[in-house]
Design a protein around this motif. Structure first.
Motif, mmCIF file in Angstrom:
data_model
loop_
_atom_site.group_PDB
_atom_site.id
_atom_site.type_symbol
_atom_site.label_atom_id
_atom_site.label_comp_id
_atom_site.label_asym_id
_atom_site.label_seq_id
_atom_site.Cartn_x
_atom_site.Cartn_y
_atom_site.Cartn_z
ATOM 1 N N ASN A 75 43.235 -51.580 94.279
ATOM 2 C CA ASN A 75 42.593 -52.387 95.317
ATOM 3 C C ASN A 75 42.537 -53.854 94.933
ATOM 4 O O ASN A 75 42.774 -54.741 95.763
ATOM 5 N N ILE C 30 25.634 -31.625 103.621
ATOM 6 C CA ILE C 30 26.430 -31.993 104.805
ATOM 7 C C ILE C 30 25.900 -31.376 106.091
ATOM 8 O O ILE C 30 26.181 -31.873 107.174
ATOM 9 N N GLY C 47 24.642 -37.622 101.936
ATOM 10 C CA GLY C 47 25.898 -37.865 101.226
ATOM 11 C C GLY C 47 25.881 -39.074 100.314
ATOM 12 O O GLY C 47 26.935 -39.527 99.881
ATOM 13 N N ALA C 67 26.971 -40.951 92.462
ATOM 14 C CA ALA C 67 26.746 -41.640 93.732
ATOM 15 C C ALA C 67 27.660 -41.121 94.836
ATOM 16 O O ALA C 67 27.672 -41.648 95.933
ATOM 17 N N MET C 68 28.436 -40.074 94.550
ATOM 18 C CA MET C 68 29.332 -39.476 95.535
ATOM 19 C C MET C 68 28.598 -38.389 96.316
ATOM 20 O O MET C 68 27.572 -37.894 95.869
ATOM 21 N N PRO C 69 29.145 -37.951 97.458
ATOM 22 C CA PRO C 69 28.584 -36.781 98.112
ATOM 23 C C PRO C 69 28.718 -35.536 97.228
ATOM 24 O O PRO C 69 29.676 -35.411 96.463
ATOM 25 N N TRP C 71 29.155 -32.473 98.359
ATOM 26 C CA TRP C 71 29.858 -31.335 98.961
ATOM 27 C C TRP C 71 31.253 -31.100 98.397
ATOM 28 O O TRP C 71 31.751 -29.991 98.428
ATOM 29 N N ASN C 72 31.905 -32.133 97.905
ATOM 30 C CA ASN C 72 33.251 -31.938 97.370
ATOM 31 C C ASN C 72 33.333 -32.254 95.891
ATOM 32 O O ASN C 72 34.430 -32.424 95.362
ATOM 33 N N GLY D 47 33.313 -38.285 105.535
ATOM 34 C CA GLY D 47 32.783 -38.959 104.360
ATOM 35 C C GLY D 47 33.621 -38.801 103.106
ATOM 36 O O GLY D 47 33.157 -39.117 102.008
ATOM 37 N N ASP D 48 34.878 -38.377 103.247
ATOM 38 C CA ASP D 48 35.697 -38.107 102.062
ATOM 39 C C ASP D 48 36.690 -39.232 101.785
ATOM 40 O O ASP D 48 37.831 -38.967 101.393
ATOM 41 N N ASP D 66 39.345 -46.178 99.261
ATOM 42 C CA ASP D 66 38.433 -45.617 98.275
ATOM 43 C C ASP D 66 38.132 -44.170 98.632
ATOM 44 O O ASP D 66 38.418 -43.719 99.733
ATOM 45 N N ALA D 67 37.549 -43.456 97.671
ATOM 46 C CA ALA D 67 37.226 -42.045 97.870
ATOM 47 C C ALA D 67 35.759 -41.839 98.226
ATOM 48 O O ALA D 67 35.297 -40.717 98.343
ATOM 49 N N MET D 68 35.015 -42.927 98.415
ATOM 50 C CA MET D 68 33.602 -42.868 98.789
ATOM 51 C C MET D 68 33.470 -42.825 100.312
ATOM 52 O O MET D 68 34.389 -43.190 101.021
ATOM 53 N N PRO D 69 32.293 -42.453 100.829
ATOM 54 C CA PRO D 69 32.067 -42.596 102.270
ATOM 55 C C PRO D 69 32.107 -44.067 102.684
ATOM 56 O O PRO D 69 31.733 -44.950 101.913
#
Lengths: 282, 282, 282, 282
Positions: A75, C30, C47, C67-69, C71-72, D47-48, D66-69
Motif C-alpha cells: 500500500n 457477526i 467486528g 483488532a480484527m473480527p 469470525w474468520n 467485513g472481510d 486491506d484485510a480489515m473491515p
C-alpha cells in the motif's frame, strides 16, 4: 528511534523520496546507518510502523499510517507512486514509548498541521499524566495514542504553535525538562522533529547534555542527491525544493548540510533560515 | 531467510526457548547473527511474520501465526508464557518467496504434521505451477499461501512423508532440482527444515553447490544452554529434551553441535540419529 | 456494544463455549440478536476486535487480543481448540469509545485480574482526563488504550477492587455518574461487566434510567445448553461449571437465567450469589 | 458476497461515493440491504477486507487494499478525502472462497487493468488447479491470492481481455461452466463484475439458473443520487459521470437503472451501451 523526511517545493510524486532513492526512507526502515544505541552500536531497524502525511488539493493533509514495517508494505508503495504533493512528511518508527499500533505511528495531525519526531523523552510514562494535564481542554480529547511524541505535539499546540511555532516549541521543550526535574530526574530528552501548517516547514533539533544525539540534514539541491548517477537535468528539478531528513537519501553525497545542534529551521518558498533554539521555562 | 527452533522432550513452557534466552528466537527476529546475504554481510532482521506450532492435549497441534514482526508482539509473549508442550516449533520469517501474509508464515500444518523451513528455492515463481501439478489431488486444495516452503511440504506429503519421512524429503528435494534443471537453471536451493508428526522430530539440512549456506545446530544439554549464568540444577532440566535451532540461543555456549551438511536427523525419545541425506530423482 | 462470556469450573477447552455452540461467541460476533440500537433495531455486528483471557497453569492469566473480527480469525479458533482453562473470559467488540486497536480490545489484565465490559459511558471523551486523574499514581502508567472500559477498570482497582470487589465497583459507577453530572450531563451509562482474580468470578449489571439496556444471563446447567441436541451425558459435564453470557449460546434453551437489573453476582466453587448493586458516591 | 462501485467521468474525490453518501460503500460494508443468503435472509456484513483502485496522473492505477473491515478504517477515509480520480473502483468483501488476507481483497490489478467481482464460483477449490493450468504462462506468476475472482481475472486476460473484453469475459464464464460440468457438478456461478483499462469501463452481470442473484445498477444522474437532499446544482455535477454499483448509494432514489440479467455493459465518455452476454465454450 525513528527516521523521517520532510519535503516542500513544487509538487512531486512521493516515491521520489520515500521509495526510489538508493537509501530511501523505506530502505532506512530496515537498514538505517546513522542512529546509535546507548552502547554505541547501530540501530538499523525501524520496523514498528510508518506513516505519510501530504498536502495536495485540500488545506488539510491526508494521512496514511500503519503499524506494520514499511519495507514490504505494498500500500505504501502504491500510494507513493500515485500521489503528488507540495509538502509531505514520511516517517518510519522504532518504538521507544508507547505500543506498536497505528495511532502511535507518526505523523500526527491536527487540523491543517502535521508533526513528526525522532527522539525520546526519558521517563515519559511517569510524566505522562502531569504533561497531559497541561494540554488545553479542547485539544486533550484528540490525543489518540500514548507516545511522548504525540503529547509533545499537543503541548506545543497548547503553547501557541499555530501563532508562533518557534516560541511554542521552545516552551514545549522547556516544559518537558521541568517535568523531568520535578520528578527528580536529570533532564534527558532528544528531539529531531518537523512540523508544518501546509505552507511553511519548521524543524527543530535539540537534545539535553548526555542524551543520544539525533542527526538532521537538509538539501536545496535535491535532484543531484536523489539521482545518484548524476544524470538529472536542471529542468527536471522541482522548483524551490527543500528536503530535510534524519539521514541522507544516498550514502555518498556531499550535497547534504547538517543542521546544527539546538537549532530551529524555517523553510519558506525554497529559502532556509536557521536560528538558535532555546528552551523556555513554562 | 528465516530462523527457527524445534523442541522435543518433557513438556515445558514455550517461553523457555522462544522469548527468555539471551539470544532467544524473538531476539533473533531483530538481531540474527548467523545468516548471510549474497554479498557476505549479515542479514539481521526476520520481521516478516512469525509462527508457533505446539502439541499439548490433542494429537493435532495448535498453530498461532501472524504477519507482524515477533519482537513486539504481545500475543506471542502471552501465549509462550502460558502454554506447555511436549513438542513445539517456532519460526521468524524474512520473506524471499511469497508475500508477507499470515498464510505464508511458518510452520505449516497438515493433520498431525508440522513443517518449517529456512532457505530458498531459486526461481520458484517460475517453477510453482509445475511443482503444484505434482501435488496429490486431495492435498492440493489445502495449499493456502504462495511460498516455496509450503509447496515443498505438500510435495513431501505427496511422496509419502507420513510413511517414510526421509525418503519423501529426498524425493522432494530431487524433484525441486529436476524442476530447476528442466527450466534451464543450475540447481540452486537451500534447505534447513524440520518436520514432525507429534511423536518424532525430523530435520533436514541440504544445499546445492553455490547456494547460500544455512546453519543448523542441536543440543541435548538444554538447561545449561538456556541458563547462561550456569546455575540451573540437574533436576530442573526437562527429561529427554532435544533442541534444534538455526542459531544458538546464547552467543557463547559450547553446548551446541552443528548438524553436518547433507544430513537427515531423527530425534526420538531424547535420542539423536544423523544419516546422510541424498536427493532422489522423481 | 459488545458480547462476552465468562466461564468458571473444571478445566474445559475454550472452544466448547467460544467457537462450537450454535450461537457461540464467535457466531455472536457477526449475528448477535439481543443488543439494540437507540432506534430499536438490532445491532448484529461485533467486528471491531476480540480477546480471550484464561487461567491455566499460572496464577496470572494469558491474554490473546486482536483488532480484527473474530469470525474468520484462524488463530482464535486454534487457540480455543488447544487451550484448557479453569476460568476464562472471551469478548467480541463493537467500538463505542476508543479506536479499533489491539489495546482497546477486552479483556483488560492487571496482575492476576481480568475485566471485560459490554456497555457505554456517555460523553467519556470529555470526562476522560478527570477520571484518569482519579486513578492511583502507580496504576496510571498501565493504562494502554483509550476506552471508557479500561479507565473504569483502573478506577475500580484504585477504589480497592482487590480487597472488596463489590464495594470498589459500586464506587467506580458512582464516580462515573458524578463525573457526568459535574459536566452538566444527565447520568447515562450502562454496564454489563465481569471481573475475576482467577479464583472467584464477579459480574455486574447496572444501567442508569434511560440508558440502553444490556442483557446478562447465567447457567449452572452448561452441558445441556451447549449440547443443543440433548445427548450429552452427565459424566461429560464439567464439574461446578457456571457460565455467564451477554446472550445465550443457543437461541432456544430454557436453561439460562437472566441476571436482574442493578445486580452484583459472585460465583465461587459452582455456587452463585446475587446481591443488589448500589452505586456509591466517591 | 461483496459490494462494489465503479466510477468514470470528470475527476472527483473518491469520498463523494465511497464514504459520504447516506448508503455509501463504507456504509454497505456493515449494513448492506440487497444481498441474500441461500435461506433468503439478508447478508448485511461485508467485513472481510476492502480495496480501492484509482486512475489519476499515471496510466497505471493506484491500489489500496486491506484485510480489515472498511467501516472503521481511518486510512480509507483519509485516502478518499484526498484523492481525485477520473476512473475508480471500490470494493468491500465478504469472503466466500479464499482466506481473509490483503492479497484476496479486490480490486485486482494487471498493468493498466483493474477487476472486481461480486459473486461466487461454486466448488472453486476443487476446480482451482484445472483453471489455473489454463492461465497463460507469463501471467500465472502474478496470481497472488487464492480467490475464484482473481483466477477468473487471469483467465479473462489469457482469453484476450486486453483486445476484446466482451469476448474474453464470455470465454472465461464458459470455461468456468465447463470446469464445473467436467467435475460432475451442475453449473453454478454468479458474476457481477467490473473491469477497466483506465479509459473504458466494462461490467458484466451473469448467473447460472439457480445461482443466487447479484444485483447491479447504474446511473448517469449522479449528483441527484448522491445529494439526497436535492440541492446540488447542475454546475456541481461532474461531467460525463457514470456510476455502477451493487446497490444504490441512497435507499430511496429512483435514479438508478437495474442492469438486466446476462448483460455486458460498456461505458465510454459518459455513454452507456448494454449488450447481451453469452458464455462461450473454450
Amino acid at each position: 528511534m525513528c527516521r523521517w523526511i520532510a519535503y516542500t517545493g513544487e509538487p512531486i510524486f512521493l516515491d521520489r523520496l520515500v521509495t526510489k532513492p538508493a537509501h530511501s526512507l523505506v530502505e532506512q526502515s530496515i537498514n538505517a546507518t546513522l542512529q546509535y544505541k546507548d552502547d554505541g552500536s547501530i540501530w538499523t531497524t525501524n520496523g514498528d510502523g510508518f506513516g505519510v502525511g501530504w498536502y495536495a488539493d485540500r488545506s488539510e493533509p491526508g494521512l496514511f499510517k500503519d503499524a506494520m514495517p514499511a519495507w514490504n508494505d505494498q500500500n505504501l508503495h502504491e500510494l507513493c507512486a500515485q500521489t503528488k504533493a507540495r509538502i509531505f512528511f514520511a516517517h518510519v518508527r522504532a518504538s521507544t514509548q508507547g505500543g506498536v499500533q497505528r495511532n502511535n505511528s507518526h505523523p500526527f495531525k491536527y487540523k491543517n498541521w502535521l508533526f513528526q519526531h525522532n527522539g525520546d523523552v526519558e521517563g515519559f510514562s511517569k510524566l505522562k499524566r502531569t504533561l497531559q494535564n497541561e494540554v488545553d481542554e479542547d485539544l486533550y480529547p484528540m490525543i489518540r495514542g500514548n507516545t511522548d511524541s504525540e503529547t509533545s505535539f499537543y503541548l506545543a499546540l497548547t503553547y501557541g504553535l499555530q501563532e508562533n511555532p518557534k516560541h511554542a516549541l521552545e516552551k514545549m521543550i522547556g516544559r518537558l525538562i521541568r517535568a523531568q526535574e520535578e520528578a527528580g530526574m536529570n533532564p534527558d530528552l532528544s528531539f529531531s522533529a518537523s512540523v508544518t501548517d501546509g505552507e511553511n516547514l519548521y524543524t527543530l533539533r535539540y537534545f539535553t547534555p548526555g542524551a543520544t544525539m539525533r542527526t538532521q540534514f537538509y538539501t536545496q539541491d535535491m535532484a543531484r542527491v536523489v539521482d545518484v548517477g548524476g544524470t538529472a537535468k536542471k529542468s527536471e528539478w522541482p522548483d524551490k525544493a527543500v528536503v530535510v531528513v534524519s539521514e541522507p537519501l544516498d550514502r555518498l553525497s556531499d550535497y547534504w548540510t547538517p543542521v546544527p545542534e539546538a537549532s530551529f529551521m524555517t523553510v519558506r518558498n525554497g529559502a532556509v533560515k536557521i536560528e538558535p533554539f532555546t528552551p523556555q521555562r513554562v
